[in-house]
Design an enzyme around this catalytic site. Structure first.
Site, PDB file in Angstrom:
ATOM      1  N   GLU B  62       0.911  -0.828  -0.114  1.00  0.00           N
ATOM      2  CA  GLU B  62      -0.014   0.061  -0.181  1.00  0.00           C
ATOM      3  C   GLU B  62       0.727   1.057  -0.277  1.00  0.00           C
ATOM      4  OE1 GLU B  62      -0.803  -2.815   1.876  1.00  0.00           O
ATOM      5  OE2 GLU B  62      -2.892  -3.657   1.128  1.00  0.00           O
ATOM      6  N   HIS B 131     -11.602  -5.690   7.996  1.00  0.00           N
ATOM      7  CA  HIS B 131     -12.283  -5.779   6.949  1.00  0.00           C
ATOM      8  C   HIS B 131     -13.180  -4.486   7.036  1.00  0.00           C
ATOM      9  CE1 HIS B 131      -9.368  -8.602   5.387  1.00  0.00           C
ATOM     10  NE2 HIS B 131     -10.166  -8.873   4.445  1.00  0.00           N
TER      11      HIS B 131
END
Lengths: 396, 326
Positions: B62, B131
């Site tokens: 990321e 998540h």
């Protein structure tokens, strides 16, 4: 490229999978002189030595060009010393000295073509010089009047990056853009990017990710690591078990160690590496093996963590002195030239000093400007309220 | 008039497509966004139509996604980064805070950062840890970033295009549990500005304000309250940074009561910022303290108990009751 185990001392127990700390240190000590893979064209004694691989990349460097490199290094060192003094006198908040790294930076900087892009860390005053950034343009960062004053896009020299290693990803992205715009190839307008960072940065995840991304996208980027042996107080053995240039092998691109105190070798190797990138064979890692002769910054005290003897040893490898000796001995350059450069350096330092002292401090409205491109009403209200508050004092 | 019935996910997809057709400098990059079309299929079909140089399946890193997007933006591109899930943005947080947010300011406007970071956020889909998070306050706190959250397909379609067109870096939150909800989208409409809040249900008894997935929760609560004769006004915040609180102030001055609803934990959050500003601007109009219905100040819980964590219709109505009883 030698086997990764080569540097382990022969006395090591062959059954020992993980080298002892002593072995690691011994392996690194063995590279104090740069090791057998070190590319060198000019010895510390100023003798031009042949290198079958890289001679061609410095073949055009005649006495005039060598004098030019000498001049670059002397001028850069001179304003670097002046900045150190300005900090001591309270004119700068801090300075990040490049003393000892002049060859590594001038060699790389002069290897660039105008269309190439550079991403510096915060010590690249010599590269800035080569990119046409006036030394006075560097002052605002260290005086506290700005965070970087030049136009990085137009000048092809990004702003200094202070967070260690961040720029390796930014440089890789920029290089990906060069490739997406079909600027990689054999044409005269082919471009490459060069990214500067230090030995300490090699431990950062962003440098690793930069290597991965550059490799998988074949990005035209030269990763130029100035290994100056120290990350503030931490020696190289706190960052790595293998010589840094060998890390490139693991990512699938070439890694080269060059004598970072040899401006001719740095020029030749970087020219080669940039051309590799421009023609689609990037990325490349260069480890410029050098030494930080001064403190990390003016706030640092190296006497707490390293021996004075070490500095004395590296002074014998001074990047400027070896060029001077070569110019005198092999090219018969007379004292007049050296005196002229010294005088020019003093003039530069005087101009640099005066500019620094005269620098205006921006008004508080600078704080609110260019935070956003587009409107932010809450921020505008904050600015308005604060300026009105200040105006209240003026009215009293 | 061209209209289409789109899910929220498809609306983002169509918005991305329109932006990419309009400007060849727009790139989409992220993990699995190409061949797979993203784990939520938001980028479905884009790589097939625009090629691998405009829709990049990136390495799994990321910081690399954001850091290279910053470099691409310096080069003149307009990258749209996808972070696969909210809880995965943190490796990229350094690049977002240190480079993406600050480069314009550092360069005194010479280096614009037209980068969009798309983040599916929030819970309610029964997922494993990392998540289901709502990290928007962390980004709202960072000067130099703009932060928005869409709550329905119409906004999703327009807001993504406006975010891409912006020369500022925009953190774009998508309510993942609403990805499959449908609405009619007028593709020829003139959209409202990106950084504007909107009254989505007028009312007079009390004001509810939320963003992202909880806007629907608020609307459901308003319908339920109607049965009890209560007429709740609902405001979709849409923009988190900068906040556009004028519609909220206007509403609170009429209703005198405000309940802020958000999935994120309450401490030092968007909801606390709204409460602070409303008491500053509407002090004399308030009939009750500003109340908040939020996630708790805990890490996001295991999914079997996430319904206890997420603000639901009953907790919203309970807050309305408490406000009215003040």
């Amino acid at each position: 490229m030698s086997d990764p185990q080569d540097w382990t001392p022969a006395t090591a127990d062959p059954g020992l999978r993980r080298p002892s700390r002593e072995q690691v240190v011994a392996g690194l000590k063995a590279t104090v002189e740069g090791g057998p893979d070190l590319v060198q064209l000019l010895t510390p004694e100023g003798e031009r030595v042949a290198d079958p691989r890289f001679d061609a990349w410095a073949a055009d460097v005649d006495v005039d060009a060598l004098q030019g490199l000498y001049r670059d290094m002397v001028l850069v060192r001179r304003f670097d010393r002046e900045a150190n003094a300005l900090q001591r006198q309270g004119q700068l908040g801090i300075w990040v000295p490049l003393l000892g790294q002049e060859a590594a930076q001038i060699g790389a900087g002069r290897a660039m073509k105008p269309q190439d892009m550079a991403f510096p860390s915060y010590r690249e005053h010599g590269v800035a010089w080569c990119r046409g950034i006036d030394p006075t343009e560097l002052l605002g960062i260290f005086r506290g009047t700005d965070h970087g004053s030049w136009d990085p896009i137009a000048r092809r020299f990004h702003l200094y990056t202070i967070v260690i290693g961040n720029q390796c990803l930014n440089a890789t992205g920029y290089a990906m853009g060069q490739k997406f715009e079909s600027k990689v190839g054999d044409g005269p307008d082919a471009e490459a990017t060069i990214c500067f960072f230090g030995d300490g940065a090699t431990s950062q995840g962003d440098v690793h990710e930069g290597f991965v991304w550059a490799a998988v996208y074949d990005a035209p980027v030269v990763f130029y690591c100035q290994n100056n042996q120290w990350a503030i107080s931490e020696p190289l053995e706190r960052q790595t078990r293998v010589p840094l240039y060998r890390r490139a092998q693991g990512y699938g691109f070439p890694g080269i160690r060059v004598d970072g105190n040899d401006v001719l070798a740095c020029l030749a190797v970087t020219r080669w590496a940039l051309e590799e990138c421009r023609t689609g064979n990037g990325p490349v890692l260069i480890e410029a093996f050098t030494y930080r002769m001064d403190a990390h910054t003016t706030s640092d005290d190296p006497t707490r963590y390293r021996l004075a003897d070490e500095l004395e040893l590296w002074k014998l490898k001074d990047p400027i002195e070896r060029v001077r000796v070569n110019l005198v001995r092999e090219h018969g350059v007379g004292q007049e030239f050296f005196d002229g450069v010294a005088a020019e350096a003093d003039e530069l330092a005087a101009r640099f000093r005066q500019f620094c002292i005269d620098m205006p401090t921006p008004g508080p409205e600078r704080m609110f400007s260019e935070v956003y491109a587009e409107a932010s009403p809450p921020l505008e209200a904050q600015e308005e309220a604060y300026l009105a508050y200040l105006a209240g004092f003026a009215a009293e | 008039m061209a209209t289409a019935t789109l899910t929220l996910a498809k609306a983002v997809n169509e918005g991305l497509r329109a932006a990419m057709e309009r400007d060849p400098k727009v790139l989409v990059m992220g993990e699995d966004v190409g061949k797979l079309g993203g784990v939520f299929r938001v980028t479905d079909g884009l790589q097939k139509d625009f090629g691998e140089q405009r829709v990049l399946d990136t390495p799994l890193a990321e910081s690399g996604i954001i850091g290279t997007a910053v470099g691409l933006a310096i080069r003149g591109f307009r990258p749209v980064c996808e972070i696969q899930f909210d809880g995965f943005v943190f490796p990229g947080f350094d690049q977002i805070v240190s480079q993406l947010a600050k480069l314009r300011f550092r360069s005194q406007g010479k280096v614009p950062m037209p980068v969009v970071v798309r983040i599916p956020f929030g819970g309610g889909i029964g997922a494993v840890e990392h998540h289901s998070e709502s990290p928007e306050s962390l980004f709202a706190h960072v000067a130099g970033l703009k932060v928005v959250a869409c709550g329905n397909p119409v906004d999703a379609y327009w807001m993504i295009q406006q975010a891409i067109a912006s020369d500022d870096p925009v953190i774009f939150f998508e309510p993942k549990r609403r990805y499959w909800e449908k609405a009619e989208v007028d593709l020829d409409a003139t959209p409202m500005p990106l950084h504007a809040s909107r009254v989505v249900r007028p009312g007079s008894t009390a004001t509810l304000v939320g963003y992202g997935a909880v806007v629907k929760t608020c609307l459901d609560a308003a319908v339920a309250a109607e049965a009890e004769g209560r007429d709740l006004e609902v405001i979709d915040l849409r923009t988190i940074s900068p906040l556009d609180l004028d519609p909220v102030f206007e509403s609170v001055r009429r209703t005198g009561r405000l309940v802020v609803v958000a999935e994120a934990p309450s401490e030092a959050s968007v909801s606390s910022e709204i409460a602070a500003r409303v008491q500053e601007a509407c002090f004399h109009s308030l009939e009750a303290p500003v109340l908040r219905v939020t996630g708790f100040d805990t890490p996001y819980p295991p999914s079997r108990i996430e319904e206890d964590y997420l603000p639901d219709l009953d907790r919203v109505l309970d807050a309305v009751d408490r406000s009215l009883a003040w």
